[in-house]
Design a protein around this motif. Structure first.
Motif, mmCIF file in Angstrom:
data_model
loop_
_atom_site.group_PDB
_atom_site.id
_atom_site.type_symbol
_atom_site.label_atom_id
_atom_site.label_comp_id
_atom_site.label_asym_id
_atom_site.label_seq_id
_atom_site.Cartn_x
_atom_site.Cartn_y
_atom_site.Cartn_z
ATOM 1 N N ALA A 297 56.614 26.319 14.500
ATOM 2 C CA ALA A 297 55.403 26.992 15.007
ATOM 3 C C ALA A 297 54.160 26.443 14.303
ATOM 4 O O ALA A 297 53.107 26.229 14.920
ATOM 5 N N LYS A 298 54.296 26.184 13.007
ATOM 6 C CA LYS A 298 53.158 25.636 12.243
ATOM 7 C C LYS A 298 52.824 24.222 12.696
ATOM 8 O O LYS A 298 51.653 23.853 12.790
ATOM 9 N N VAL A 299 53.837 23.442 12.997
ATOM 10 C CA VAL A 299 53.597 22.081 13.489
ATOM 11 C C VAL A 299 52.770 22.142 14.779
ATOM 12 O O VAL A 299 51.819 21.374 14.967
ATOM 13 N N ARG A 300 53.106 23.082 15.657
ATOM 14 C CA ARG A 300 52.348 23.206 16.912
ATOM 15 C C ARG A 300 50.902 23.600 16.641
ATOM 16 O O ARG A 300 49.974 23.083 17.270
ATOM 17 N N GLU A 301 50.692 24.500 15.672
ATOM 18 C CA GLU A 301 49.322 24.909 15.292
ATOM 19 C C GLU A 301 48.519 23.729 14.750
ATOM 20 O O GLU A 301 47.369 23.512 15.135
ATOM 21 N N LEU A 302 49.141 22.991 13.820
ATOM 22 C CA LEU A 302 48.453 21.846 13.209
ATOM 23 C C LEU A 302 48.139 20.795 14.272
ATOM 24 O O LEU A 302 47.045 20.226 14.292
ATOM 25 N N ALA A 303 49.090 20.550 15.167
ATOM 26 C CA ALA A 303 48.888 19.538 16.206
ATOM 27 C C ALA A 303 47.728 19.937 17.115
ATOM 28 O O ALA A 303 46.923 19.090 17.518
ATOM 29 N N ALA B 46 42.314 18.741 18.917
ATOM 30 C CA ALA B 46 40.935 19.164 19.193
ATOM 31 C C ALA B 46 39.943 18.275 18.440
ATOM 32 O O ALA B 46 38.903 17.891 18.978
ATOM 33 N N ASP B 47 40.287 17.922 17.209
ATOM 34 C CA ASP B 47 39.339 17.171 16.366
ATOM 35 C C ASP B 47 39.278 15.677 16.709
ATOM 36 O O ASP B 47 38.263 15.034 16.456
ATOM 37 N N LEU C 157 55.003 16.208 13.969
ATOM 38 C CA LEU C 157 53.579 16.299 14.317
ATOM 39 C C LEU C 157 53.227 15.269 15.391
ATOM 40 O O LEU C 157 52.597 15.592 16.404
ATOM 41 N N ALA C 158 53.656 14.028 15.172
ATOM 42 C CA ALA C 158 53.326 12.953 16.122
ATOM 43 C C ALA C 158 53.867 13.269 17.518
ATOM 44 O O ALA C 158 53.190 13.048 18.523
ATOM 45 N N ARG C 159 55.068 13.842 17.572
ATOM 46 C CA ARG C 159 55.683 14.160 18.874
ATOM 47 C C ARG C 159 54.993 15.306 19.571
ATOM 48 O O ARG C 159 55.067 15.452 20.775
ATOM 49 N N THR C 160 54.349 16.166 18.776
ATOM 50 C CA THR C 160 53.714 17.360 19.346
ATOM 51 C C THR C 160 52.283 17.079 19.779
ATOM 52 O O THR C 160 51.743 17.778 20.633
ATOM 53 N N LEU C 161 51.666 16.050 19.195
ATOM 54 C CA LEU C 161 50.281 15.716 19.540
ATOM 55 C C LEU C 161 50.170 15.206 20.973
ATOM 56 O O LEU C 161 51.076 14.527 21.464
ATOM 57 N N HIS C 162 49.052 15.522 21.602
ATOM 58 C CA HIS C 162 48.750 14.919 22.910
ATOM 59 C C HIS C 162 47.914 13.658 22.719
ATOM 60 O O HIS C 162 47.938 12.766 23.553
ATOM 61 N N THR C 163 47.158 13.613 21.623
ATOM 62 C CA THR C 163 46.338 12.445 21.306
ATOM 63 C C THR C 163 47.242 11.233 21.076
ATOM 64 O O THR C 163 48.216 11.335 20.330
ATOM 65 N N PRO C 164 46.918 10.091 21.730
ATOM 66 C CA PRO C 164 47.716 8.895 21.435
ATOM 67 C C PRO C 164 47.447 8.449 19.999
ATOM 68 O O PRO C 164 46.291 8.424 19.570
ATOM 69 N N VAL C 165 48.473 8.134 19.254
ATOM 70 C CA VAL C 165 48.287 7.727 17.857
ATOM 71 C C VAL C 165 49.059 6.448 17.551
ATOM 72 O O VAL C 165 50.001 6.109 18.258
ATOM 73 N N SER C 166 48.643 5.762 16.495
ATOM 74 C CA SER C 166 49.483 4.737 15.888
ATOM 75 C C SER C 166 50.054 5.357 14.620
ATOM 76 O O SER C 166 49.480 6.303 14.074
ATOM 77 N N VAL D 67 40.786 17.059 -4.308
ATOM 78 C CA VAL D 67 41.109 16.566 -2.970
ATOM 79 C C VAL D 67 40.822 17.621 -1.901
ATOM 80 O O VAL D 67 41.258 18.767 -2.002
ATOM 81 N N ASP D 68 40.095 17.180 -0.894
ATOM 82 C CA ASP D 68 39.704 18.060 0.187
ATOM 83 C C ASP D 68 40.728 17.910 1.325
ATOM 84 O O ASP D 68 40.837 16.840 1.913
ATOM 85 N N VAL D 69 41.492 18.961 1.588
ATOM 86 C CA VAL D 69 42.557 18.850 2.585
ATOM 87 C C VAL D 69 42.133 19.543 3.877
ATOM 88 O O VAL D 69 41.868 20.743 3.897
ATOM 89 N N ARG D 70 42.075 18.784 4.950
ATOM 90 C CA ARG D 70 41.568 19.303 6.220
ATOM 91 C C ARG D 70 42.587 20.227 6.908
ATOM 92 O O ARG D 70 42.241 21.257 7.450
ATOM 93 N N TYR D 71 43.859 19.836 6.909
ATOM 94 C CA TYR D 71 44.893 20.609 7.610
ATOM 95 C C TYR D 71 46.018 20.989 6.643
ATOM 96 O O TYR D 71 46.652 20.103 6.068
ATOM 97 N N ILE D 72 46.246 22.279 6.500
ATOM 98 C CA ILE D 72 47.281 22.771 5.579
ATOM 99 C C ILE D 72 48.258 23.666 6.341
ATOM 100 O O ILE D 72 47.827 24.537 7.117
ATOM 101 N N GLY D 73 49.549 23.448 6.108
ATOM 102 C CA GLY D 73 50.542 24.297 6.747
ATOM 103 C C GLY D 73 50.721 25.619 6.019
ATOM 104 O O GLY D 73 50.321 26.670 6.499
ATOM 105 N N PHE D 74 51.284 25.560 4.819
ATOM 106 C CA PHE D 74 51.587 26.781 4.056
ATOM 107 C C PHE D 74 51.196 26.620 2.594
ATOM 108 O O PHE D 74 51.463 25.573 1.993
ATOM 109 N N ASP D 75 50.596 27.657 2.028
ATOM 110 C CA ASP D 75 50.454 27.730 0.574
ATOM 111 C C ASP D 75 51.704 28.420 0.051
ATOM 112 O O ASP D 75 52.067 29.505 0.518
#
Ligand SMILES: O=P(O)(O)OC[C@H]1O[C@H](OP(=O)(O)OP(=O)(O)O)[C@H](O)[C@@H]1O
Ligand code: HPA
Ligand SMILES: [Mg+2]
Length: 187
Positions: free
Chosen positions: A22-28, A33-34, A56-65, A143-151
């Motif tokens: 579920a967290k992977v889907r949220e992060l993706a 969006a970004d 994460l890569a499989r869940t993204l809609h954005t094409p990535v390398s 370090v500034d972390v933009r996307y975090i799953g769990f503390d």
């Protein structure tokens, strides 16, 4: 594998598989969006980030390398040695590219702060971090972390890519290791 298969080595399940997914889907969704319309390069940090990177890569809609770096600071123990070594460098030139570092865990923060300054010196268009897990000590690093799953609490965790002495990476959940497995050494 589920909680019934924990055996004697694991103390408890900290994050079950369904919560990870579920967290992977949220992060993706946040990454999609970004980075809409941008050329995105995911940089996975071997070996721990293999699971989060793949999911994460499989869940993204954005094409990535996808590219990989291998650095090591833990060896086979439960404490960071403080010395970061490059075991495998990127294949790609990241100059002027949008780069997202994908990590499994920020513990002391040493690995990522070193990696960020190393990659920043190569002139990317942007450089952000996505980390599945973060321990309390990491808050002290710059370090500034933009996307975090769990503390998570300050316990040594394994599973979903994370190892102890190269074992347990293939567990589909994140669990804590029973102290007797690593000799009760504090983390
Ligand atoms: O914030 P820190 O205290 O620096 O710790 C985090 C790093 O340590 C682990 O890697 P490790 O060196 O164990 O290599 P691995 O991914 O191959 O297990 C983990 O995967 C992170 O990369
Ligand atoms: O808690 C941890 N577990 C596994 N690998 C790690 N590397 C840093 N912290 C950890
Ligand atoms: Mg490790």
């Amino acid at each position: 594998m589920d909680e019934k298969d924990l055996g004697a080595d694991l103390a408890k399940v900290l994050i079950p598989e369904d919560q990870l997914q579920a967290k992977v889907r949220e992060l993706a969704a946040q990454v999609d969006a970004d980075y809409a319309g941008k050329d995105l390069l995911l940089v996975g940090v071997l070996k721990g980030a293999v699971m989060i990177m793949a999911d994460l890569a499989r869940t993204l809609h954005t094409p990535v390398s996808m590219d990989w770096m291998a650095v090591s600071s833990y060896g086979s123990g439960t404490k960071s040695s403080g010395v970061v070594r490059i075991l495998k460098d990127l294949d790609a030139d990241i100059m002027n590219r949008h780069v997202l570092i994908v990590e499994d865990i920020i513990d002391s923060g040493l690995t990522l702060s070193w990696l960020v300054s190393n990659l920043r010196s190569r002139g990317p268009a942007s450089l952000e971090i996505c980390a599945l897990l973060r321990k309390p000590e990491a808050v002290r690093t710059e370090v500034d972390v933009r996307y975090i799953g769990f503390d998570i609490p300050n316990e040594f965790v394994v599973g979903y890519g994370l190892d102890y002495a190269e074992k347990y990476r293939n567990l589909p959940f994140v669990g804590t290791l029973a102290p007797h497995v690593y000799g009760g050494e504090s983390v």
